[in-house]
Structure formats: structure tokens, C-alpha cells
Design a protein around this motif. Structure first.
Motif, PDB file in Angstrom:
ATOM      1  N   ASP A   1      15.192   3.098 -10.996  1.00 49.81           N
ATOM      2  CA  ASP A   1      14.281   3.389  -9.881  1.00 49.81           C
ATOM      3  C   ASP A   1      13.627   2.078  -9.463  1.00 49.81           C
ATOM      4  O   ASP A   1      12.702   1.592 -10.107  1.00 49.81           O
ATOM      5  N   GLU A   2      14.104   1.491  -8.375  1.00 51.85           N
ATOM      6  CA  GLU A   2      13.777   0.114  -8.019  1.00 51.85           C
ATOM      7  C   GLU A   2      12.283  -0.164  -7.956  1.00 51.85           C
ATOM      8  O   GLU A   2      11.473   0.659  -7.521  1.00 51.85           O
TER       9      GLU A   2
ATOM     10  N   GLU B   1       9.435   6.006   3.576  1.00 54.91           N
ATOM     11  CA  GLU B   1      10.318   7.159   3.463  1.00 54.91           C
ATOM     12  C   GLU B   1      11.488   6.993   2.497  1.00 54.91           C
ATOM     13  O   GLU B   1      11.871   7.930   1.812  1.00 54.91           O
ATOM     14  N   ARG B   2      12.087   5.813   2.439  1.00 54.35           N
ATOM     15  CA  ARG B   2      13.308   5.665   1.641  1.00 54.35           C
ATOM     16  C   ARG B   2      13.065   5.845   0.150  1.00 54.35           C
ATOM     17  O   ARG B   2      13.864   6.479  -0.543  1.00 54.35           O
ATOM     18  N   THR B   3      11.985   5.276  -0.350  1.00 53.52           N
ATOM     19  CA  THR B   3      11.814   5.234  -1.803  1.00 53.52           C
ATOM     20  C   THR B   3      10.693   6.125  -2.349  1.00 53.52           C
ATOM     21  O   THR B   3      10.600   6.302  -3.556  1.00 53.52           O
TER      22      THR B   3
ATOM     23  N   ARG C   1      -1.655   4.981  -4.166  1.00 53.32           N
ATOM     24  CA  ARG C   1      -1.661   5.413  -5.572  1.00 53.32           C
ATOM     25  C   ARG C   1      -1.390   6.906  -5.720  1.00 53.32           C
ATOM     26  O   ARG C   1      -0.940   7.357  -6.773  1.00 53.32           O
ATOM     27  N   ALA C   2      -1.685   7.658  -4.679  1.00 58.23           N
ATOM     28  CA  ALA C   2      -1.443   9.105  -4.725  1.00 58.23           C
ATOM     29  C   ALA C   2       0.039   9.439  -4.555  1.00 58.23           C
ATOM     30  O   ALA C   2       0.453  10.577  -4.792  1.00 58.23           O
TER      31      ALA C   2
ATOM     32  N   GLY D   1       9.924  10.165  -9.169  1.00 56.20           N
ATOM     33  CA  GLY D   1       8.744  10.616  -9.890  1.00 56.20           C
ATOM     34  C   GLY D   1       7.922   9.550 -10.576  1.00 56.20           C
ATOM     35  O   GLY D   1       6.989   9.861 -11.316  1.00 56.20           O
ATOM     36  N   ASN D   2       8.226   8.274 -10.334  1.00 56.43           N
ATOM     37  CA  ASN D   2       7.449   7.195 -10.938  1.00 56.43           C
ATOM     38  C   ASN D   2       6.289   6.782 -10.040  1.00 56.43           C
ATOM     39  O   ASN D   2       6.332   6.962  -8.825  1.00 56.43           O
TER      40      ASN D   2
END
Length: 277
Positions: free
Chosen positions: A41-42, A80-82, A98-99, A105-106
Motif C-alpha cells: 500500500d504505497e 481519489e486514487r489512493t 487524518r480522518a 485501510g491504512n
């Protein structure tokens, strides 16, 4: 066609590897691009940790600034992408960012959190890419604040044996850092191959590192850059074939989106290539 050429190149290098046909003189530093964006997850802490656990001490990451001036680790301006958010990160407050979570899910990582994770680790090579485009999101005053924060934060925790490089494809940030912090280690990212034009551009800028595309780059051009005292980093690094092509071209640094695949392949199929992770 490009994929076919790269595949043929890899096969040829492997077949002739015992003859050391590449005549490799320097050690290649292979680093994990965004923590290995095609395997993990980049730009998240789990990605960097996974690459670290695999033996990598070289990393690349991207930095953007929130509306209220906090630095976050993310490549895209658009969310949107990540992530599960929408809109532009530069127009969100730190609390709003932060929200959010990534689509896997990271949590969204801040520069401070990444630097805390890097602190005390040995043998690091880290490229901190300044993401300051679209340029209208980073007018001069905001750009200067952004550059100052990045420089001061990374220098505050940089280990004595580490190489921390600030990179950008935006000339404005490169020039500002050069003028304010003489001696800062910089790399200019250019969406062109190593050639006379890009060699002269980097020399004119007065920096020693160039980050160019492999497509169109030749061994002769890389050799010329070396003669001019330049350090050559090549991209992209989407697969093992990209790394092998970079090795053939004679680069000094090579990013990879698949750090586990590259390390496993080299150990099993091309152990003669001198690589530092």
C-alpha cells in the motif's frame, strides 16, 4: 514492443552474465519506490516496514502540504486514487486528512511519522520528493514555507551515515533550496532520457544528481554523464526487466515498484550484479 525489447534484453544479459558483459564498474543502489507501490500500500508505514524487513535501506517518498501547513506522505494531489476521500489534499485541513484512510485501510502518514520511523536506522538512502504541482497550489510564499519545513525536518533526524536527497521536477523548489541551504543534496527529476540536453540542464542547475527516464537512454549517454561528474538515477522501475535494463545502461541508482521481486530475482538469477539495497 517495448516490453518485448526489455524481455529480450533480460534474457541476453542472463545468458551472458558469466562473461560479465555489462562490465559493471559501480554498485547500483536499488531503492523502494513509495515503499514498493506495486507490492504494498504505497506511501504507508506498512509498505516501508515491509521493504525494510526484506533488507531494503533505500526508499523514495512524496510530500504534500495540507491547507493548514502540515506535511503528509502521498503522491497525488487528488485523493481519489489512493484514499477513501475526495478532493485535493492541499485544500484539506490536517484533521480532515487524518480522518481518511487508504483504500487498503491504512492511515495517512505524516512526514513527522515517517521521519520518526527512519530515525536511528543505519545505512539509509532516502529520496524525499517535493510534490509542488499543480503550481497554483504552491505560490511562492507557500512554496518557500514548504521547502523550509522539509529541509529542517529531515536534517534534524538525518543519521550521520545516511544520504537524504530532496528531489523535484519543479525548478522553483530546487532553486530556492540551493540558494538558502548551500550544500543541500538535490536531484532534478526530468521526464526525458539521459542525453546532451538533460546533462547540460543539470550542469547548468549546478547539482550533481539527475533522475531521467530509461526510455531513450543509452549506455553512452550514461557514461558521458558520469564523465561530467553526474550521478544518474533512472526510472520507472515497474518490474524486474526495468531493473535489468537500468543495470545494463550503467545507472548509479534505480527505483523499483516491486522490491521483493527484484531482490529475489537478482539473488537467484543474476548474483553477479553488484546491488546495494
Amino acid at each position: 514492443m517495448k516490453k518485448l525489447v526489455k524481455t529480450f534484453m533480460v534474457a541476453a544479459i542472463l545468458a551472458l552474465g558469466s562473461l560479465n558483459v555489462m562490465a559493471q564498474q559501480q554498485e547500483i543502489r536499488c531503492f523502494s519506490h513509495r515503499g514498493g507501490r506495486m507490492e504494498f500500500d504505497e506511501n504507508t508505514l506498512p509498505a516501508f516496514q515491509a521493504s525494510y524487513d526484506a533488507g531494503y535501506r533505500g526508499f523514495e517518498t512524496d510530500i504534500r502540504m495540507s491547507k493548514d501547513g502540515e506535511l503528509f506522505i502521498t503522491h497525488d494531489s487528488n485523493l481519489e486514487r489512493t484514499t477513501n476521500g475526495t478532493g485535493t489534499i492541499e485544500e484539506k485541513t490536517a484533521a480532515e486528512i487524518r480522518a481518511l484512510t487508504t483504500k487498503k485501510g491504512n492511515k495517512m502518514l505524516t512526514l513527522d511519522e515517517l521521519l520518526s520511523w527512519l530515525k536511528g536506522k543505519k545505512g539509509l538512502y532516502v529520496e524525499f520528493e517535493m510534490k509542488t504541482k499543480p503550481v497554483e497550489l504552491y505560490p511562492e510564499e507557500r512554496l518557500h514555507k514548504y521547502c523550509d519545513m522539509i529541509y529542517k525536518k529531515i536534517k534534524a533526524v538525518q543519521p550521520d551515515d545516511a544520504t537524504f536527497v530532496i528531489t523535484s521536477n519543479d525548478y522553483r523548489g530546487i532553486r530556492y533550496l540551493q540558494e538558502k541551504y548551500p550544500g543541500v543534496d538535490l536531484l532534478f527529476i526530468i521526464s526525458k532520457p539521459v542525453c546532451d540536453e538533460t546533462i547540460n540542464l543539470v550542469k547548468t542547475l549546478g547539482i550533481k544528481r539527475m533522475g531521467c527516464t530509461m526510455d531513450g537512454t543509452s549506455r553512452a549517454a550514461v557514461a558521458k554523464a558520469h564523465k561530467e561528474g553526474l550521478i544518474v538515477s533512472l526510472w520507472p522501475g515497474r518490474g524486474v526487466d526495468d531493473f535489468m535494463l537500468g543495470a545494463y545502461l550503467g545507472c548509479d541508482y534505480m527505483c523499483t515498484d516491486v522490491p521483493l521481486q527484484v531482490k529475489k530475482f537478482l539473488a537467484e538469477k543474476a548474483p553477479w550484479i553488484k546491488v546495494k539495497y
